[in-house]
Design a protein around this motif. Structure first.
Motif, PDB file in Angstrom:
ATOM      1  N   VAL A  68       9.618   4.761  16.835  1.00 50.90           N
ATOM      2  CA  VAL A  68       8.876   3.862  15.948  1.00 50.90           C
ATOM      3  C   VAL A  68       9.105   4.249  14.490  1.00 50.90           C
ATOM      4  CG1 VAL A  68       6.566   3.091  15.260  1.00 50.90           C
ATOM      5  CG2 VAL A  68       7.122   3.357  17.684  1.00 50.90           C
ATOM      6  N   ASN A  69       9.355   3.262  13.666  1.00 54.99           N
ATOM      7  CA  ASN A  69       9.493   3.453  12.226  1.00 54.99           C
ATOM      8  C   ASN A  69       8.099   3.280  11.609  1.00 54.99           C
ATOM      9  OD1 ASN A  69       9.947   3.226   9.458  1.00 54.99           O
ATOM     10  ND2 ASN A  69      11.879   2.149   9.725  1.00 54.99           N
ATOM     11  N   TRP A  70       7.360   4.368  11.539  1.00 54.34           N
ATOM     12  CA  TRP A  70       5.973   4.332  11.076  1.00 54.34           C
ATOM     13  C   TRP A  70       5.871   3.935   9.611  1.00 54.34           C
ATOM     14  CZ3 TRP A  70       2.759   4.048  14.889  1.00 54.34           C
ATOM     15  CH2 TRP A  70       3.088   4.655  16.112  1.00 54.34           C
ATOM     16  N   HIS A  71       6.856   4.315   8.814  1.00 60.26           N
ATOM     17  CA  HIS A  71       6.856   3.938   7.400  1.00 60.26           C
ATOM     18  C   HIS A  71       6.957   2.416   7.249  1.00 60.26           C
ATOM     19  CE1 HIS A  71       7.053   8.056   6.026  1.00 60.26           C
ATOM     20  NE2 HIS A  71       8.018   8.275   6.903  1.00 60.26           N
ATOM     21  N   GLU A  72       7.771   1.802   8.096  1.00 54.96           N
ATOM     22  CA  GLU A  72       7.920   0.346   8.056  1.00 54.96           C
ATOM     23  C   GLU A  72       6.600  -0.341   8.392  1.00 54.96           C
ATOM     24  OE1 GLU A  72      10.795  -3.141   9.933  1.00 54.96           O
ATOM     25  OE2 GLU A  72      10.832  -1.138  10.823  1.00 54.96           O
ATOM     26  N   ILE A  73       5.884   0.157   9.378  1.00 53.98           N
ATOM     27  CA  ILE A  73       4.597  -0.434   9.758  1.00 53.98           C
ATOM     28  C   ILE A  73       3.575  -0.248   8.647  1.00 53.98           C
ATOM     29  CG2 ILE A  73       2.652  -0.294  11.351  1.00 53.98           C
ATOM     30  CD1 ILE A  73       4.658   0.307  13.584  1.00 53.98           C
ATOM     31  N   ALA A  74       3.509   0.951   8.060  1.00 51.89           N
ATOM     32  CA  ALA A  74       2.557   1.209   6.973  1.00 51.89           C
ATOM     33  C   ALA A  74       2.827   0.286   5.786  1.00 51.89           C
ATOM     34  CB  ALA A  74       2.623   2.673   6.550  1.00 51.89           C
ATOM     35  N   GLU A  75       4.097   0.118   5.433  1.00 50.86           N
ATOM     36  CA  GLU A  75       4.456  -0.756   4.324  1.00 50.86           C
ATOM     37  C   GLU A  75       4.127  -2.213   4.659  1.00 50.86           C
ATOM     38  OE1 GLU A  75       5.602  -2.104   0.706  1.00 50.86           O
ATOM     39  OE2 GLU A  75       5.189  -0.048   1.331  1.00 50.86           O
ATOM     40  N   HIS A  76       4.375  -2.621   5.889  1.00 52.09           N
ATOM     41  CA  HIS A  76       4.048  -3.978   6.318  1.00 52.09           C
ATOM     42  C   HIS A  76       2.544  -4.243   6.174  1.00 52.09           C
ATOM     43  CE1 HIS A  76       3.863  -7.632   8.704  1.00 52.09           C
ATOM     44  NE2 HIS A  76       2.935  -7.049   9.436  1.00 52.09           N
ATOM     45  N   LEU A  77       1.719  -3.290   6.557  1.00 50.38           N
ATOM     46  CA  LEU A  77       0.272  -3.451   6.439  1.00 50.38           C
ATOM     47  C   LEU A  77      -0.155  -3.576   4.977  1.00 50.38           C
ATOM     48  CD1 LEU A  77      -0.932  -0.923   9.145  1.00 50.38           C
ATOM     49  CD2 LEU A  77      -1.264  -3.409   9.176  1.00 50.38           C
ATOM     50  N   ARG A  78       0.443  -2.748   4.106  1.00 43.44           N
ATOM     51  CA  ARG A  78       0.122  -2.836   2.681  1.00 43.44           C
ATOM     52  C   ARG A  78       0.454  -4.230   2.135  1.00 43.44           C
ATOM     53  NH1 ARG A  78       2.276   1.736   2.970  1.00 43.44           N
ATOM     54  NH2 ARG A  78       1.370   3.711   2.424  1.00 43.44           N
ATOM     55  N   GLN A  79       1.613  -4.729   2.513  1.00 47.12           N
ATOM     56  CA  GLN A  79       2.029  -6.054   2.038  1.00 47.12           C
ATOM     57  C   GLN A  79       1.162  -7.160   2.638  1.00 47.12           C
ATOM     58  OE1 GLN A  79       6.201  -6.437   2.879  1.00 47.12           O
ATOM     59  NE2 GLN A  79       6.788  -4.980   1.297  1.00 47.12           N
ATOM     60  N   GLU A  80       0.908  -7.063   3.922  1.00 54.22           N
ATOM     61  CA  GLU A  80       0.141  -8.107   4.610  1.00 54.22           C
ATOM     62  C   GLU A  80      -1.270  -8.247   4.063  1.00 54.22           C
ATOM     63  OE1 GLU A  80      -1.429  -9.004   9.104  1.00 54.22           O
ATOM     64  OE2 GLU A  80       0.593  -8.225   8.860  1.00 54.22           O
ATOM     65  N   TYR A  81      -1.900  -7.125   3.714  1.00 56.03           N
ATOM     66  CA  TYR A  81      -3.273  -7.154   3.234  1.00 56.03           C
ATOM     67  C   TYR A  81      -3.375  -6.981   1.721  1.00 56.03           C
ATOM     68  CZ  TYR A  81      -4.418  -7.214   8.125  1.00 56.03           C
ATOM     69  OH  TYR A  81      -4.507  -7.576   9.448  1.00 56.03           O
ATOM     70  N   GLY A  82      -2.240  -7.063   1.004  1.00 58.98           N
ATOM     71  CA  GLY A  82      -2.233  -7.058  -0.448  1.00 58.98           C
ATOM     72  C   GLY A  82      -2.784  -5.798  -1.074  1.00 58.98           C
ATOM     73  N   LEU A  83      -2.226  -4.647  -0.681  1.00 62.09           N
ATOM     74  CA  LEU A  83      -2.688  -3.380  -1.229  1.00 62.09           C
ATOM     75  C   LEU A  83      -1.630  -2.750  -2.132  1.00 62.09           C
ATOM     76  CD1 LEU A  83      -4.289  -1.786   1.959  1.00 62.09           C
ATOM     77  CD2 LEU A  83      -5.395  -3.154   0.191  1.00 62.09           C
ATOM     78  N   THR A  91      -4.453  -5.972  -4.565  1.00 59.89           N
ATOM     79  CA  THR A  91      -3.666  -6.510  -5.670  1.00 59.89           C
ATOM     80  C   THR A  91      -2.757  -7.620  -5.162  1.00 59.89           C
ATOM     81  OG1 THR A  91      -2.139  -5.951  -7.482  1.00 59.89           O
ATOM     82  CG2 THR A  91      -1.824  -4.789  -5.402  1.00 59.89           C
ATOM     83  N   THR A  92      -2.325  -8.459  -6.070  1.00 57.07           N
ATOM     84  CA  THR A  92      -1.375  -9.503  -5.692  1.00 57.07           C
ATOM     85  C   THR A  92       0.050  -9.072  -5.997  1.00 57.07           C
ATOM     86  OG1 THR A  92      -1.663 -10.557  -7.851  1.00 57.07           O
ATOM     87  CG2 THR A  92      -3.035 -11.368  -6.033  1.00 57.07           C
ATOM     88  N   GLU A  93       0.208  -7.943  -6.654  1.00 58.21           N
ATOM     89  CA  GLU A  93       1.520  -7.408  -7.021  1.00 58.21           C
ATOM     90  C   GLU A  93       1.825  -6.176  -6.173  1.00 58.21           C
ATOM     91  OE1 GLU A  93       3.425  -9.026  -9.193  1.00 58.21           O
ATOM     92  OE2 GLU A  93       1.814 -10.470  -9.523  1.00 58.21           O
ATOM     93  N   GLU A  94       2.999  -5.612  -6.377  1.00 56.89           N
ATOM     94  CA  GLU A  94       3.376  -4.399  -5.643  1.00 56.89           C
ATOM     95  C   GLU A  94       2.458  -3.226  -6.019  1.00 56.89           C
ATOM     96  OE1 GLU A  94       7.602  -2.380  -4.380  1.00 56.89           O
ATOM     97  OE2 GLU A  94       7.464  -3.283  -6.356  1.00 56.89           O
ATOM     98  N   TYR A  95       2.123  -3.145  -7.317  1.00 58.95           N
ATOM     99  CA  TYR A  95       1.213  -2.118  -7.822  1.00 58.95           C
ATOM    100  C   TYR A  95       0.054  -2.802  -8.544  1.00 58.95           C
ATOM    101  CZ  TYR A  95       4.942   1.262  -6.978  1.00 58.95           C
ATOM    102  OH  TYR A  95       5.894   2.041  -6.384  1.00 58.95           O
ATOM    103  N   CYS A  96      -1.138  -2.217  -8.444  1.00 55.43           N
ATOM    104  CA  CYS A  96      -2.278  -2.743  -9.179  1.00 55.43           C
ATOM    105  C   CYS A  96      -2.038  -2.514 -10.675  1.00 55.43           C
ATOM    106  CB  CYS A  96      -3.568  -2.072  -8.722  1.00 55.43           C
ATOM    107  SG  CYS A  96      -3.723  -0.336  -9.191  1.00 55.43           S
ATOM    108  N   PRO A  97      -2.769  -3.201 -11.556  1.00 53.80           N
ATOM    109  CA  PRO A  97      -2.535  -3.036 -12.995  1.00 53.80           C
ATOM    110  C   PRO A  97      -2.632  -1.583 -13.469  1.00 53.80           C
ATOM    111  CG  PRO A  97      -3.916  -4.944 -12.602  1.00 53.80           C
ATOM    112  CD  PRO A  97      -3.754  -4.241 -11.281  1.00 53.80           C
ATOM    113  N   GLU A  98      -3.591  -0.834 -12.968  1.00 52.56           N
ATOM    114  CA  GLU A  98      -3.752   0.557 -13.400  1.00 52.56           C
ATOM    115  C   GLU A  98      -2.547   1.408 -12.997  1.00 52.56           C
ATOM    116  OE1 GLU A  98      -6.723   4.247 -12.461  1.00 52.56           O
ATOM    117  OE2 GLU A  98      -7.632   2.272 -12.764  1.00 52.56           O
TER     118      GLU A  98
END
Length: 111
Positions: A68-83, A91-98
Motif C-alpha cells: 500500500v502506498n500510504w503517502h498516496e492515501i494520506a495526500e488523497h484525503l487531504r485533497q478530498e477534504y480540502g486540508l 483551505t481551498t488551495e494547496e496551502y492555507c494563507p498562513e
C-alpha cells in the motif's frame, strides 16, 4: 543480454491494486481520517487487521499491506477534504494563507 522492463501497475487511478483496495474498503468515506499521516493510517489499518483476523489469513493481510502506498492515501484525503498540506487546516488551495506566507521564501531567502 537480457533487458529488463519496468512495469508500473496502476489500478483505477491509484498507484497499485493494494492502495486502491485498502482505500476503497477501509479508508474511503472516513472523514475523521483526513489529516492523518501515512504512518497513522498504516497503523490504524494494521490494528483493524489484527482485530479481525488470525493465523495465516492475518499474515497474508499484513503482507498485502506492505504494497500500500500510504503517502498516496494520506495526500488523497487531504485533497478530498480540502486540508492544507502543512497544517491540515481547511483551505481551498494547496496551502492555507498562513502556511503559504511561511513558505513564500526559500530557506536561503529567510536567512
Amino acid at each position: 543480454m537480457t533487458k529488463f522492463k519496468t512495469v508500473i501497475h496502476q489500478h483505477n487511478g491509484w498507484s497499485n491494486y493494494a492502495t486502491w483496495r485498502v482505500n476503497l474498503e477501509l479508508i474511503d468515506g472516513n472523514e475523521h481520517l483526513a489529516g492523518w499521516s501515512s504512518e497513522e493510517l498504516a497503523e490504524w489499518v494494521s490494528e483493524i487487521i489484527d482485530e479481525q483476523s488470525e493465523g495465516i489469513a492475518k499474515d497474508y493481510a499484513h503482507a498485502f499491506l506492505n504494497d500500500v502506498n500510504w503517502h498516496e492515501i494520506a495526500e488523497h484525503l487531504r485533497q478530498e477534504y480540502g486540508l492544507c498540506k502543512n497544517c491540515n487546516e481547511p483551505t481551498t488551495e494547496e496551502y492555507c494563507p498562513e502556511c503559504s506566507n511561511e513558505n513564500k521564501y526559500s530557506h536561503y531567502e529567510k536567512l
